[in-house]
Write a protein that holds these residues in place. Structure first.
Motif, PDB file in Angstrom:
ATOM      1  N   LEU A  88       0.824  -1.210   0.000  1.00  0.00           N
ATOM      2  CA  LEU A  88       0.000   0.000   0.000  1.00  0.00           C
ATOM      3  C   LEU A  88       0.862   1.265   0.000  1.00  0.00           C
ATOM      4  O   LEU A  88       0.551   2.238  -0.690  1.00  0.00           O
ATOM      5  N   CYS A  89       1.952   1.245   0.760  1.00  0.00           N
ATOM      6  CA  CYS A  89       2.826   2.430   0.792  1.00  0.00           C
ATOM      7  C   CYS A  89       3.406   2.707  -0.594  1.00  0.00           C
ATOM      8  O   CYS A  89       3.497   3.862  -1.020  1.00  0.00           O
ATOM      9  N   ALA A  90       3.800   1.633  -1.290  1.00  0.00           N
ATOM     10  CA  ALA A  90       4.338   1.823  -2.643  1.00  0.00           C
ATOM     11  C   ALA A  90       3.253   2.399  -3.555  1.00  0.00           C
ATOM     12  O   ALA A  90       3.485   3.328  -4.334  1.00  0.00           O
ATOM     13  N   GLN A  91       2.035   1.863  -3.413  1.00  0.00           N
ATOM     14  CA  GLN A  91       0.915   2.327  -4.241  1.00  0.00           C
ATOM     15  C   GLN A  91       0.624   3.817  -4.013  1.00  0.00           C
ATOM     16  O   GLN A  91       0.302   4.553  -4.940  1.00  0.00           O
ATOM     17  N   TYR A  92       0.755   4.267  -2.758  1.00  0.00           N
ATOM     18  CA  TYR A  92       0.445   5.677  -2.447  1.00  0.00           C
ATOM     19  C   TYR A  92       1.681   6.578  -2.518  1.00  0.00           C
ATOM     20  O   TYR A  92       1.618   7.740  -2.131  1.00  0.00           O
ATOM     21  N   GLY A  93       2.787   6.035  -2.945  1.00  0.00           N
ATOM     22  CA  GLY A  93       3.973   6.880  -3.154  1.00  0.00           C
ATOM     23  C   GLY A  93       4.666   7.341  -1.884  1.00  0.00           C
ATOM     24  O   GLY A  93       5.252   8.420  -1.834  1.00  0.00           O
ATOM     25  N   ILE A  94       4.601   6.531  -0.833  1.00  0.00           N
ATOM     26  CA  ILE A  94       5.306   6.899   0.415  1.00  0.00           C
ATOM     27  C   ILE A  94       6.792   6.604   0.204  1.00  0.00           C
ATOM     28  O   ILE A  94       7.165   5.455  -0.049  1.00  0.00           O
ATOM     29  N   GLU A  95       7.634   7.632   0.339  1.00  0.00           N
ATOM     30  CA  GLU A  95       9.033   7.438  -0.036  1.00  0.00           C
ATOM     31  C   GLU A  95       9.975   7.108   1.121  1.00  0.00           C
ATOM     32  O   GLU A  95      11.128   6.760   0.911  1.00  0.00           O
ATOM     33  N   HIS A  96       9.472   7.224   2.368  1.00  0.00           N
ATOM     34  CA  HIS A  96      10.302   6.839   3.520  1.00  0.00           C
ATOM     35  C   HIS A  96       9.498   5.875   4.386  1.00  0.00           C
ATOM     36  O   HIS A  96       8.323   6.132   4.675  1.00  0.00           O
ATOM     37  N   LEU A  97      10.134   4.786   4.788  1.00  0.00           N
ATOM     38  CA  LEU A  97       9.453   3.782   5.620  1.00  0.00           C
ATOM     39  C   LEU A  97      10.252   3.561   6.883  1.00  0.00           C
ATOM     40  O   LEU A  97      11.472   3.727   6.889  1.00  0.00           O
ATOM     41  N   TRP A  98       9.545   3.179   7.967  1.00  0.00           N
ATOM     42  CA  TRP A  98      10.303   2.673   9.110  1.00  0.00           C
ATOM     43  C   TRP A  98       9.663   1.400   9.635  1.00  0.00           C
ATOM     44  O   TRP A  98       8.471   1.142   9.433  1.00  0.00           O
ATOM     45  N   ILE A  99      10.508   0.589  10.253  1.00  0.00           N
ATOM     46  CA  ILE A  99      10.060  -0.668  10.865  1.00  0.00           C
ATOM     47  C   ILE A  99      10.053  -0.434  12.370  1.00  0.00           C
ATOM     48  O   ILE A  99      11.063   0.003  12.939  1.00  0.00           O
ATOM     49  N   GLY A 100       8.922  -0.682  13.004  1.00  0.00           N
ATOM     50  CA  GLY A 100       8.754  -0.352  14.420  1.00  0.00           C
ATOM     51  C   GLY A 100       9.436  -1.351  15.351  1.00  0.00           C
ATOM     52  O   GLY A 100       9.891  -2.430  14.932  1.00  0.00           O
ATOM     53  N   ALA A 101       9.477  -0.976  16.631  1.00  0.00           N
ATOM     54  CA  ALA A 101      10.211  -1.760  17.623  1.00  0.00           C
ATOM     55  C   ALA A 101       9.618  -3.154  17.830  1.00  0.00           C
ATOM     56  O   ALA A 101      10.340  -4.114  18.104  1.00  0.00           O
ATOM     57  N   ARG A 102       8.304  -3.265  17.717  1.00  0.00           N
ATOM     58  CA  ARG A 102       7.699  -4.580  17.935  1.00  0.00           C
ATOM     59  C   ARG A 102       7.968  -5.494  16.749  1.00  0.00           C
ATOM     60  O   ARG A 102       8.275  -6.678  16.918  1.00  0.00           O
ATOM     61  N   THR A 103       7.875  -4.950  15.547  1.00  0.00           N
ATOM     62  CA  THR A 103       8.174  -5.758  14.358  1.00  0.00           C
ATOM     63  C   THR A 103       9.646  -6.148  14.346  1.00  0.00           C
ATOM     64  O   THR A 103      10.022  -7.259  13.946  1.00  0.00           O
TER      65      THR A 103
END
Ligand code: PEP
Ligand code: MN
Length: 364
Positions: A88-103
């Motif tokens: 979904l992030c790729a589809q909406y053009g989100i250019e920065h991602l982070w992986i949270g502490a629980r993941t």
């Protein structure tokens, strides 16, 4: 200009709550960065909450609001916890991602995200600009590094071209820092950008500025900070979010502290001493809490507070534990003596029955 040529500040609310909230915070924070600073707007869309009854995030619709922020104000970032989030992030053009502490505590989930990044952010469209990995909630520095390496392997070509950044975020372990984790990471991956997240590290808006200055003193590459236009009303993490105007003064201070700092290993080591002493006080306070319950039990069961045999037997055991750790016996005796005295004091106090309040009308 490369992303890391400037200090990086990922700022915005814990959660995207509504279009109005997201756009109003983004507008307020959009102009506060200095020339050597880059603000990226952060907002959680899927929230990994402890309780199923807490606010879980707005989901996909919030990606539309982030798209609007990107169009009108600044680059955007959100947290991904599974492959579908990445899609979904790729589809909406989100250019920065982070992986949270629980993941980040689960390497299988991180690998799934890494594979999804390869699948959904195609290597040649250059949409993805950065991926940030928070430290796992458990104090596992190797797992953190392993997760970073998983993501680095996925985007190795882009890293080689320097068209994408992979970085780390230290968010503490349960509202306290674990300085040895970023310290080890800095030593084993010296070129890896590291941000500090004082919001989650402290859980307290009042402490965010002080910890941001520590990050600047340590020469970290930037910060992730939760910013809300009305922190008290926030649907998640209300106690730790600061306002846009507080952020503005914090950013100004960051640059001046950063430019006057020259970090050595001593700075990192002293922080670890501070943290260790804080942990010692916490452990003693916890021990005294247990002693209090023991005192209450002894009182209710007519058992005397002082049990010499028990003290002698735990002293023998503690001496042997300490010996394994290279601690002098004499120091162990002194420390155990002080701990035992404190314990007895607490147990004695816990047996004192508070006097009943005076009856009304009785002479004072
Ligand atoms: C967050 O950044 O909103 C978040 C949930 O943080 P963490 O994974 O560090 O708890
Ligand atoms: Mn949060």
């Amino acid at each position: 200009m490369r992303l890391t040529d400037r200090h990086i500040f990922m700022v915005g609310p814990c959660s995207a709550e509504s279009r109005e909230q997201v756009l109003s915070i983004a507008q307020e924070v959009s102009n506060i960065a200095a020339d050597d600073q880059l603000c990226i707007f952060r907002a959680g869309v899927w929230k990994p909450r402890t309780s199923p009854d807490s606010f879980q995030g707005m989901g996909e619709i919030a990606l539309e609001w982030l798209q609007e922020v990107k169009r009108k104000y600044m680059p955007v970032a959100t947290e991904v916890a599974n492959a579908e989030h990445v899609r979904l992030c790729a589809q909406y053009g989100i250019e920065h991602l982070w992986i949270g502490a629980r993941t980040s505590a689960n390497p299988i989930a991180v690998q799934e995200i890494a594979d999804a990044i390869r699948r959904y952010y195609t290597q040649n469209d250059n949409l993805l600009s950065s991926v940030w990995i928070k430290n796992p909630v458990n104090e596992d520095a190797d797992l953190w590094q392993g997760n970073i390496e998983r993501i680095q392997k996925t985007v190795a070509d882009r890293l080689a071209q320097e068209s994408l950044v992979v970085g780390a975020i230290h968010r503490g372990c349960g509202h306290r820092p674990c300085w040895h984790m970023p310290y080890l990471l800095r030593r084993s991956m010296p070129t890896l950008p590291i941000l500090l997240d004082p919001s989650h590290l402290t859980g307290d808006a009042q402490q965010v500025t002080a910890y941001s200055q520590i990050a600047a003193r340590l020469g970290l590459e930037g910060l992730m900070i939760e910013v809300h236009n009305n922190p008290k009303q926030a649907l998640s993490d209300a106690k730790q979010q600061i306002t846009p105007s507080q952020l503005s003064s914090l950013l100004k201070q960051y640059t001046s502290v950063f430019s006057n700092s020259s970090t050595t290993a001593l700075d990192w080591l002293r922080l670890q001493i501070d943290e260790t002493d804080d942990n010692i006080w916490r452990a003693i306070a916890h021990r005294l809490q247990i002693a209090k319950s023991i005192g209450k039990w002894k009182h209710e069961n007519d058992v005397p507070v002082l049990q010499t045999d028990r003290f002698n037997s735990i002293l023998r055991q503690r001496l042997s534990w300490a010996q394994d750790k290279g601690i002098e016996s004499e120091s162990v005796r002194i420390i155990m003596d002080v701990l035992h005295r404190e314990s007895r004091r607490v147990q004695d106090n816990s047996t004192i029955v508070s006097p009943a309040p005076p009856r009304s009308g009785s002479p004072s």
